[in-house]
Design an enzyme around this catalytic site. Structure first.
Site, PDB file in Angstrom:
ATOM      1  N   HIS A   1      -3.696 -40.316  19.379  1.00  0.00           N
ATOM      2  CA  HIS A   1      -2.283 -40.046  19.110  1.00  0.00           C
ATOM      3  C   HIS A   1      -1.453 -41.295  19.434  1.00  0.00           C
ATOM      4  O   HIS A   1      -0.586 -41.692  18.658  1.00  0.00           O
ATOM      5  CB  HIS A   1      -1.773 -38.866  19.948  1.00  0.00           C
ATOM      6  CG  HIS A   1      -2.168 -37.518  19.412  1.00  0.00           C
ATOM      7  ND1 HIS A   1      -3.465 -37.107  19.293  1.00  0.00           N
ATOM      8  CD2 HIS A   1      -1.407 -36.477  18.943  1.00  0.00           C
ATOM      9  CE1 HIS A   1      -3.503 -35.874  18.781  1.00  0.00           C
ATOM     10  NE2 HIS A   1      -2.268 -35.472  18.567  1.00  0.00           N
TER      11      HIS A   1
ATOM     12  N   GLN B   1     -10.894   0.132   0.469  1.00  0.00           N
ATOM     13  CA  GLN B   1     -11.288  -0.693  -0.680  1.00  0.00           C
ATOM     14  C   GLN B   1     -10.077  -1.375  -1.309  1.00  0.00           C
ATOM     15  O   GLN B   1     -10.169  -2.513  -1.796  1.00  0.00           O
ATOM     16  CB  GLN B   1     -12.076   0.123  -1.708  1.00  0.00           C
ATOM     17  CG  GLN B   1     -11.360   1.350  -2.285  1.00  0.00           C
ATOM     18  CD  GLN B   1     -11.545   2.598  -1.435  1.00  0.00           C
ATOM     19  OE1 GLN B   1     -11.845   2.526  -0.235  1.00  0.00           O
ATOM     20  NE2 GLN B   1     -11.354   3.755  -2.047  1.00  0.00           N
TER      21      GLN B   1
ATOM     22  N   GLU C   1      12.309   4.346  18.147  1.00  0.00           N
ATOM     23  CA  GLU C   1      12.349   3.920  16.751  1.00  0.00           C
ATOM     24  C   GLU C   1      13.723   4.237  16.144  1.00  0.00           C
ATOM     25  O   GLU C   1      14.362   3.374  15.559  1.00  0.00           O
ATOM     26  CB  GLU C   1      11.241   4.666  15.996  1.00  0.00           C
ATOM     27  CG  GLU C   1      11.126   4.301  14.539  1.00  0.00           C
ATOM     28  CD  GLU C   1      10.154   5.221  13.810  1.00  0.00           C
ATOM     29  OE1 GLU C   1       9.780   6.273  14.377  1.00  0.00           O
ATOM     30  OE2 GLU C   1       9.791   4.898  12.674  1.00  0.00           O
ATOM     31  N   HIS C   2      14.158   5.482  16.301  1.00  0.00           N
ATOM     32  CA  HIS C   2      15.486   5.904  15.831  1.00  0.00           C
ATOM     33  C   HIS C   2      16.333   6.299  17.030  1.00  0.00           C
ATOM     34  O   HIS C   2      15.883   7.066  17.877  1.00  0.00           O
ATOM     35  CB  HIS C   2      15.393   7.137  14.933  1.00  0.00           C
ATOM     36  CG  HIS C   2      14.429   6.997  13.791  1.00  0.00           C
ATOM     37  ND1 HIS C   2      13.122   7.420  13.870  1.00  0.00           N
ATOM     38  CD2 HIS C   2      14.582   6.476  12.545  1.00  0.00           C
ATOM     39  CE1 HIS C   2      12.515   7.177  12.717  1.00  0.00           C
ATOM     40  NE2 HIS C   2      13.368   6.597  11.890  1.00  0.00           N
TER      41      HIS C   2
ATOM     42  N   ASP D   1      16.905   7.068   6.544  1.00  0.00           N
ATOM     43  CA  ASP D   1      15.573   7.160   5.946  1.00  0.00           C
ATOM     44  C   ASP D   1      15.635   6.946   4.448  1.00  0.00           C
ATOM     45  O   ASP D   1      14.706   6.421   3.842  1.00  0.00           O
ATOM     46  CB  ASP D   1      14.972   8.553   6.197  1.00  0.00           C
ATOM     47  CG  ASP D   1      14.514   8.725   7.630  1.00  0.00           C
ATOM     48  OD1 ASP D   1      14.358   7.717   8.325  1.00  0.00           O
ATOM     49  OD2 ASP D   1      14.314   9.891   8.045  1.00  0.00           O
TER      50      ASP D   1
ATOM     51  N   HIS E   1       7.577  15.280  11.021  1.00  0.00           N
ATOM     52  CA  HIS E   1       6.688  14.240  10.472  1.00  0.00           C
ATOM     53  C   HIS E   1       5.224  14.525  10.796  1.00  0.00           C
ATOM     54  O   HIS E   1       4.377  14.534   9.927  1.00  0.00           O
ATOM     55  CB  HIS E   1       7.077  12.851  10.975  1.00  0.00           C
ATOM     56  CG  HIS E   1       8.124  12.211  10.128  1.00  0.00           C
ATOM     57  ND1 HIS E   1       7.945  11.949   8.791  1.00  0.00           N
ATOM     58  CD2 HIS E   1       9.375  11.766  10.410  1.00  0.00           C
ATOM     59  CE1 HIS E   1       9.030  11.395   8.283  1.00  0.00           C
ATOM     60  NE2 HIS E   1       9.923  11.271   9.247  1.00  0.00           N
TER      61      HIS E   1
ATOM     62  N   GLN F   1      12.834  14.713  12.812  1.00  0.00           N
ATOM     63  CA  GLN F   1      11.800  13.816  13.308  1.00  0.00           C
ATOM     64  C   GLN F   1      10.512  14.583  13.576  1.00  0.00           C
ATOM     65  O   GLN F   1       9.419  14.153  13.205  1.00  0.00           O
ATOM     66  CB  GLN F   1      12.271  13.128  14.592  1.00  0.00           C
ATOM     67  CG  GLN F   1      11.310  12.075  15.117  1.00  0.00           C
ATOM     68  CD  GLN F   1      11.120  10.955  14.125  1.00  0.00           C
ATOM     69  OE1 GLN F   1      12.058  10.570  13.415  1.00  0.00           O
ATOM     70  NE2 GLN F   1       9.914  10.448  14.015  1.00  0.00           N
TER      71      GLN F   1
ATOM     72  N   TYR G   1       0.837  -1.179   0.000  1.00  0.00           N
ATOM     73  CA  TYR G   1       0.000   0.000   0.000  1.00  0.00           C
ATOM     74  C   TYR G   1       0.883   1.244   0.000  1.00  0.00           C
ATOM     75  O   TYR G   1       1.810   1.350   0.804  1.00  0.00           O
ATOM     76  CB  TYR G   1      -0.919   0.030   1.228  1.00  0.00           C
ATOM     77  CG  TYR G   1      -1.936   1.136   1.100  1.00  0.00           C
ATOM     78  CD1 TYR G   1      -3.172   0.887   0.513  1.00  0.00           C
ATOM     79  CD2 TYR G   1      -1.644   2.434   1.485  1.00  0.00           C
ATOM     80  CE1 TYR G   1      -4.093   1.905   0.330  1.00  0.00           C
ATOM     81  CE2 TYR G   1      -2.551   3.461   1.296  1.00  0.00           C
ATOM     82  CZ  TYR G   1      -3.778   3.193   0.724  1.00  0.00           C
ATOM     83  OH  TYR G   1      -4.679   4.204   0.532  1.00  0.00           O
TER      84      TYR G   1
END
Lengths: 430, 430
Positions: free
Chosen positions: B421, B192, B328-329, B362, B263, B260, B130
């Site tokens: 079994h 969709q 994250e970073h 990045d 964003h 950062q 996506y």
């Protein structure tokens, strides 16, 4: 008792598409109850935790004895059947052996101008294992969930499991946990156990990941805390698919189909064979062998609802069908099973030849028995050491190396409209 | 604009605990809309798909032109900025180089009596990516999501992305997709698009896994179809944490904090430093540099709400704090950054030294920029080749090998009450 379809791959596929819809529907009140319990544990910690244990499982558990003591574990070793103990030790050894082969090293690469790039691979620090109580208390599951974590290097492996009414834990479970390397065992089950592992209480430290099977309350609770901590896959109904040619042994195949069917009424057992004769023989064997089995009612139900024998024209068709279904367990009972290995695209665990029945893998061979169910083997994998590690990338660039690519970074950042990204490079290149 | 805390790890931790609660709340009507769209797509396939595209994005898209044509891609190459094209090609090359190192082989081991055990590692067959449209159309994201799939060996990599009102797709995105190895690009976005990838329509084949960022509708749709197909992590608000000693460069550090912060308003930028002096200088630099940046308003908002500078007593405290936050970073701007590497337990991507700023990672260094956000680096990992493979175990036992362990399997099965079994082994040992 079991349907036999003499048909093309298409007809069989149609029949089997229904398998995907086996999921149990979750009642609204289950979701609400779980939500309530989790919130209560998050807020009131031990107080709520002990309240639910007393209410749902045992009035003999309190904050002073919720942790299983060393004495209880020693006692368990004395109580358990010695043959069982030998068997579980061999299983643990084989599981450890196989999972050791899955371990990976951190790695790095150097490039010109002193550039270094790499990946640090580290074990998770804290893992919680859920083990159901009562009749679903499976010591083999304890091994399969805990040993990969231990092999990965997880420092704190803790276990939660509901106590009996008297406050005790099944000794087979205690022994299995101890052998598997579990550090602490807590007498708590249900959504409250998941809440304690996810949020922490005065008695139970919060963990990074929760694994292990449980009832619908446990499954919903795990789903709810996902993201806050990691969880394993939530298992759906399970299945076996057996591919057999005329060399297949009907007695063995019937027995293996039923070893899957006995799990629960939603379990699915499928034989895909190139031999009409084998199909008929297996059907007879099923009827014959089921009589002696203690879980006969469940077996007959699941064979009737989700069992099927499909006769196909050739092995290629059989393998295509198996790839479509992506079974949790796949037995390949054909003349030369190894030749099929390259063609099998989707399967949790593959059992090759007539002397590698599913229960061998369930208990003792070494590979994990926590497998992707309900067709998810198209994209999910058996539980493994990989599930108990996390990776961090690392990047080192020298000044010269950064200057070489600086303008390209600025170009990309500007194209994306991220001018502060561009600025971060520009201030260095002034 | 940014808070400076002169305090102990405890005080800082308290402040930062709030970071975990940054999640946007999801409106009930979003959930209902997504559910409706997914059901409509599942039932009415292309008819529903085209209806939603026409309604939400463009009236110029129909079943005959939903697939981006070869000509459109060729045209994109002609339109795009040549410097951008060079930069994106270098990025693709570096990303491919790094991800190639992540590839793993299938493996097997033999044991005595002809036992063979192993793990087949295979690429997923079908992956959908996506890519958001409009201002969030990031060509770098196309590379970061598609190249690991390509390196893993995924045969069919398709992309979905919402068209502009005139039915066209951003040429930068088209070029990036083509370079990254995407086979087919469809002009559809939103829930969709996720529905079409999960269930399939006449125009779009169903996939095994969906990855890539999107708005709240896309995120909710991915969550809904999870289990039916696999998905990547759903990213929360992102963050950077910079550890710096007195050797840190305040100009660089301020620039990186803002890269950062630009964003979005929920992004968090944290500096943890052993130097009071540096803290003050960074604060001044922030005020100075922000004036020239196009996303000044967003930067000031996120610095005010989720930005902080924490002064600590020593590096050990700084690293402990970073491990708690699991950013994250993580930039490590200290005298000898390599020595910290072994102490860093939780971080998505680690940037070592003053010339390895976050935008380098990045865009161009090679490691993935799809990283675990909001503290999930405790248990999640950067997107990698591992995310596009699945594993199958396999087991072969000879008759003699099975006979050696048969009684132990029977013992374990009987202990668990699974007599079918046990029967599966018993019929073979008669």
């Amino acid at each position: 008792m079991i349907n036999v379809i003499y048909g093309s791959t298409e007809e069989g596929k149609k029949y089997l598409d229904n398998l995907r819809d086996r999921e149990e529907s979750v009642q609204k009140d289950v979701i609400n109850t779980v939500k309530e319990i989790l919130e209560d544990i998050k807020e009131n910690r031990n107080e709520a935790l002990i309240k639910y244990i007393n209410k749902f499982d045992s009035e003999n558990v309190n904050k002073n004895n919720i942790l299983v003591s060393k004495e209880e574990i020693e006692q368990a070793y004395e109580i358990v059947d010695k043959e069982f103990l030998d068997a579980i030790k061999l299983a643990a050894e084989n599981i450890e052996f196989f999972h050791e082969k899955q371990k990976r090293n951190s790695w790095m690469i150097t490039k010109e101008k002193r550039v270094m790039l790499g990946q640090n691979i580290r074990a998770l620090e804290n893992v919680g294992i859920y083990v159901p109580g009562g009749t679903a208390a499976y010591p083999s599951s304890v091994l399969m969930n805990a040993i990969p974590a231990k092999v990965a290097g997880v420092e704190n492996i803790v276990m939660v499991t509901p106590p009996s009414k008297d406050g005790s834990i099944n000794p087979n479970i205690l022994v299995a946990a101890d052998i598997a390397g579990v550090k602490k065992i807590y007498k708590v089950g249900g959504a409250q156990a998941i809440g304690a592992l996810a949020f922490g209480t005065e008695s139970i430290n919060k963990v990074d990941k929760i694994v292990g099977p449980g009832n619908i309350y446990v499954a919903m609770a795990k789903k709810s805390v996902y993201g806050y901590v990691d969880i394993d896959m939530i298992a759906g109904p399970s299945e076996i698919l057996i591919i057999a040619d005329e060399s297949g042994n009907p007695e063995y195949i019937a027995a293996d189909l039923m070893s899957q069917a006995e799990h629960d009424r939603l379990a699915s057992s499928v034989l895909v064979t190139t031999s009409k004769e084998l199909a008929e023989k297996v059907k007879k064997e099923l009827a014959k062998q089921v009589e002696a089995l203690s879980r006969k009612d469940i077996i007959l139900d699941s064979l009737k609802n989700y069992g099927v024998i499909i006769v196909v024209n050739n092995l290629k068709e059989a393998i295509n069908m198996s790839n479509e279904i992506a079974p949790e367990h796949l037995e390949v009972c054909i003349e030369n099973p190894f030749l099929a290995l390259g063609e099998i695209k989707n399967a949790g665990s593959i059992f090759l030849g007539s002397y590698s029945p599913e229960p061998l893998g369930d208990y003792i061979a070494g590979p994990n028995h926590v497998l992707p169910t309900s067709g998810t083997a198209r994209f999910f994998s058996p539980l493994s050491v990989d599930d108990f590690v996390k990776k961090s990338s690392f990047i080192y660039y020298s000044k010269e190396a950064l200057f070489d690519v600086g303008n390209k970074i600025i170009k990309l950042a500007d194209t994306e409209g991220l001018t502060a990204h561009a600025n971060s490079i520009a201030v260095r290149m002034k």
